[in-house]
Design a protein around this motif. Structure first.
Motif, PDB file in Angstrom:
ATOM      1  N   GLY A 279     -19.190   1.776  -7.036  1.00  0.00           N
ATOM      2  CA  GLY A 279     -19.083   1.693  -8.491  1.00  0.00           C
ATOM      3  C   GLY A 279     -19.336   0.279  -9.007  1.00  0.00           C
ATOM      4  N   GLU A 280     -18.552  -0.139  -9.999  1.00  0.00           N
ATOM      5  CA  GLU A 280     -18.653  -1.485 -10.564  1.00  0.00           C
ATOM      6  C   GLU A 280     -17.275  -2.124 -10.588  1.00  0.00           C
ATOM      7  OE1 GLU A 280     -20.373  -1.123 -14.465  1.00  0.00           O
ATOM      8  OE2 GLU A 280     -22.403  -1.430 -13.691  1.00  0.00           O
ATOM      9  N   VAL A 281     -17.261  -3.452 -10.634  1.00  0.00           N
ATOM     10  CA  VAL A 281     -16.003  -4.182 -10.786  1.00  0.00           C
ATOM     11  C   VAL A 281     -16.077  -4.990 -12.082  1.00  0.00           C
ATOM     12  CG1 VAL A 281     -15.526  -4.321  -8.330  1.00  0.00           C
ATOM     13  CG2 VAL A 281     -16.848  -6.124  -9.404  1.00  0.00           C
ATOM     14  N   GLY A 282     -14.947  -5.179 -12.711  1.00  0.00           N
ATOM     15  CA  GLY A 282     -14.900  -5.878 -13.986  1.00  0.00           C
ATOM     16  C   GLY A 282     -14.166  -7.205 -13.896  1.00  0.00           C
ATOM     17  N   THR A 283     -14.621  -8.157 -14.683  1.00  0.00           N
ATOM     18  CA  THR A 283     -13.976  -9.459 -14.805  1.00  0.00           C
ATOM     19  C   THR A 283     -13.593  -9.668 -16.258  1.00  0.00           C
ATOM     20  OG1 THR A 283     -15.333 -10.345 -13.011  1.00  0.00           O
ATOM     21  CG2 THR A 283     -14.243 -11.936 -14.437  1.00  0.00           C
ATOM     22  N   ASN A 284     -12.354 -10.068 -16.501  1.00  0.00           N
ATOM     23  CA  ASN A 284     -11.868 -10.287 -17.865  1.00  0.00           C
ATOM     24  C   ASN A 284     -11.352 -11.714 -18.019  1.00  0.00           C
ATOM     25  OD1 ASN A 284     -12.292  -7.555 -18.394  1.00  0.00           O
ATOM     26  ND2 ASN A 284     -10.227  -7.003 -17.746  1.00  0.00           N
ATOM     27  N   VAL A 285     -11.659 -12.326 -19.146  1.00  0.00           N
ATOM     28  CA  VAL A 285     -11.124 -13.633 -19.498  1.00  0.00           C
ATOM     29  C   VAL A 285     -10.651 -13.584 -20.944  1.00  0.00           C
ATOM     30  CG1 VAL A 285     -11.634 -16.078 -19.865  1.00  0.00           C
ATOM     31  CG2 VAL A 285     -12.560 -14.916 -17.871  1.00  0.00           C
ATOM     32  N   THR A 286      -9.437 -14.058 -21.187  1.00  0.00           N
ATOM     33  CA  THR A 286      -8.878 -14.087 -22.529  1.00  0.00           C
ATOM     34  C   THR A 286      -8.765 -15.529 -23.002  1.00  0.00           C
ATOM     35  OG1 THR A 286      -7.606 -12.064 -22.156  1.00  0.00           O
ATOM     36  CG2 THR A 286      -6.871 -13.473 -23.951  1.00  0.00           C
ATOM     37  N   VAL A 287      -9.253 -15.797 -24.202  1.00  0.00           N
ATOM     38  CA  VAL A 287      -9.181 -17.140 -24.779  1.00  0.00           C
ATOM     39  C   VAL A 287      -8.490 -17.091 -26.133  1.00  0.00           C
ATOM     40  CG1 VAL A 287     -11.260 -17.960 -23.593  1.00  0.00           C
ATOM     41  CG2 VAL A 287     -11.448 -16.973 -25.875  1.00  0.00           C
ATOM     42  N   THR A 288      -7.798 -18.156 -26.446  1.00  0.00           N
ATOM     43  CA  THR A 288      -7.222 -18.343 -27.778  1.00  0.00           C
ATOM     44  C   THR A 288      -7.925 -19.527 -28.424  1.00  0.00           C
ATOM     45  OG1 THR A 288      -5.074 -17.445 -27.122  1.00  0.00           O
ATOM     46  CG2 THR A 288      -5.123 -18.826 -29.095  1.00  0.00           C
ATOM     47  N   VAL A 289      -8.526 -19.294 -29.579  1.00  0.00           N
ATOM     48  CA  VAL A 289      -9.318 -20.314 -30.254  1.00  0.00           C
ATOM     49  C   VAL A 289      -8.731 -20.572 -31.638  1.00  0.00           C
ATOM     50  CG1 VAL A 289     -11.640 -21.025 -30.961  1.00  0.00           C
ATOM     51  CG2 VAL A 289     -11.347 -19.420 -29.039  1.00  0.00           C
ATOM     52  N   VAL A 290      -8.542 -21.848 -31.950  1.00  0.00           N
ATOM     53  CA  VAL A 290      -8.071 -22.235 -33.281  1.00  0.00           C
ATOM     54  C   VAL A 290      -9.257 -22.809 -34.053  1.00  0.00           C
ATOM     55  CG1 VAL A 290      -6.496 -23.703 -34.600  1.00  0.00           C
ATOM     56  CG2 VAL A 290      -5.745 -22.684 -32.443  1.00  0.00           C
ATOM     57  N   PHE A 291      -9.553 -22.203 -35.224  1.00  0.00           N
ATOM     58  CA  PHE A 291     -10.659 -22.621 -36.064  1.00  0.00           C
ATOM     59  C   PHE A 291     -10.117 -23.329 -37.304  1.00  0.00           C
ATOM     60  CE2 PHE A 291     -12.090 -18.888 -33.751  1.00  0.00           C
ATOM     61  CZ  PHE A 291     -13.369 -19.210 -33.352  1.00  0.00           C
ATOM     62  N   GLU A 292     -10.902 -24.266 -37.792  1.00  0.00           N
ATOM     63  CA  GLU A 292     -10.604 -24.879 -39.105  1.00  0.00           C
ATOM     64  C   GLU A 292     -11.549 -24.266 -40.128  1.00  0.00           C
ATOM     65  OE1 GLU A 292     -10.882 -29.114 -41.525  1.00  0.00           O
ATOM     66  OE2 GLU A 292     -10.875 -29.126 -39.314  1.00  0.00           O
ATOM     67  N   LEU A 293     -10.982 -23.735 -41.195  1.00  0.00           N
ATOM     68  CA  LEU A 293     -11.756 -23.133 -42.275  1.00  0.00           C
ATOM     69  C   LEU A 293     -11.740 -24.052 -43.482  1.00  0.00           C
ATOM     70  CD1 LEU A 293     -10.413 -19.447 -42.102  1.00  0.00           C
ATOM     71  CD2 LEU A 293     -12.196 -20.522 -40.707  1.00  0.00           C
ATOM     72  N   GLN A 294     -12.785 -23.941 -44.284  1.00  0.00           N
ATOM     73  CA  GLN A 294     -12.798 -24.695 -45.546  1.00  0.00           C
ATOM     74  C   GLN A 294     -13.627 -23.942 -46.590  1.00  0.00           C
ATOM     75  OE1 GLN A 294     -14.669 -28.498 -44.831  1.00  0.00           O
ATOM     76  NE2 GLN A 294     -16.732 -27.667 -44.969  1.00  0.00           N
TER      77      GLN A 294
END
Length: 239
Positions: A224-239
C-alpha cells in the motif's frame, strides 16, 4: 533686569506647554496577529517493512525449555540470513524464561513447567520477498510472527514535502481570514513545528502461531502507501 525678564518668560512658556502634552491620545498597537495551526501530508510507497519473529518453547525443566528454544531460534536466524537479510537488520528484542502454573479452585498454584521465548525484530528491504521470508521463518521453527509494519528507510524527503504542504495551507487560511476582515497578510511573525514522521497507514498486522505452522506457504503481503504528517503553528501579522 532684562535677563530676569527672559527667564520668567521661559518658565511661563514651559508651564503653558505641559497641559497640551498631557492631552495626547494613548498609542494603539498597529499590528493584528493571527495564529493558525495546519497539518501537511505526504504519501509514499514504502520501501521497508518491520516484522518480529519469535520462538516459544515449553518443558518441565527451565534448562530444557531454554535449550530447546536456543536450538530452534538458531535455525530461525540462519533462515533469515539465508534469505539475504543482513546482520544489521536483525536485532534481538526480547528473551524471557517464565514458570508455568496450573490453577485449581481452592488449591495453591502448581508448578507444571517453564516457558522460554526469544524474539527478533527484522527489517525487510526487499518487500517483494516478505511473504517468502515469513514462510521460511515458520518452516524453520518460528511459532510467533507479528507484522509487517511498513515504513520509509529515509523519510526526510517525505517529511519536507509535508512541511511545505503545512505552510501552504496555513498561508491560504491566513489570506482567507485577512480578506474576510478587510486586511491583508503583512508578514510571518513565527513558525513552530509539532509532529513529524508518523507511524504509516495502513498498518496491516499478521500473527502466525504454532497451530498455523502447516498453513499455506508464502502469505500474500500488500505494501500500500505510508503517510507522513507534519503540524505547524504559524503566527501572521495582518494590516
Amino acid at each position: 533686569m532684562r535677563t530676569a525678564t527672559l527667564l520668567a518668560l521661559g518658565a511661563l512658556a514651559a508651564t503653558a506647554a505641559t497641559p497640551v502634552s498631557a492631552q495626547t491620545a494613548p498609542s494603539v498597537p498597529a499590528e493584528t496577529l493571527l495564529s493558525l495551526t495546519a497539518t501537511g501530508e505526504s504519501t509514499r510507497v514504502p520501501d521497508i517493512a518491520i516484522i518480529s519473529a519469535g520462538v516459544v518453547t515449553q518443558a518441565a525443566e527451565a534448562r530444557a525449555a531454554l535449550t530447546a528454544n536456543n536450538s530452534q531460534m538458531t535455525r530461525v536466524v540462519a533462515a533469515l540470513k539465508k534469505a539475504g537479510i543482513a546482520e544489521r537488520d536483525i536485532q534481538t528484542s526480547n528473551i524471557n524464561l517464565n514458570p508455568q502454573y496450573s490453577y485449581e479452585e481452592r488449591k495453591p498454584p502448581q508448578l507444571i513447567g517453564y516457558q522460554a521465548a526469544n524474539t527478533v525484530t527484522v527489517k525487510l528491504r526487499k518487500l517483494a520477498s516478505a511473504g517468502d521470508v515469513i514462510d521460511a521463518l515458520v518452516t524453520e521453527g518460528a511459532n510467533q510472527v507479528n507484522g509487517p509494519t511498513f515504513g520509509l528507510d529515509k523519510p526526510e524527503d517525505a517529511t519536507n514535502e509535508a512541511r511545505l504542504d503545512a505552510i501552504k495551507k496555513a498561508r491560504s487560511r491566513a489570506d482567507l481570514y485577512a480578506g474576510a476582515a478587510g486586511l491583508r497578510v503583512k508578514r510571518i511573525v513565527s513558525i513552530s513545528e509539532g509532529g513529524g514522521y508518523q507511524p504509516p497507514y495502513p498498518m496491516p498486522k499478521m500473527m502466525v502461531r504454532a497451530e498455523a505452522a502447516d498453513a499455506a506457504a508464502a502469505p500474500p503481503v500488500e505494501a500500500g502507501e505510508v503517510g507522513t504528517n507534519v503540524t505547524v503553528t504559524v503566527v501572521f501579522e495582518l494590516q
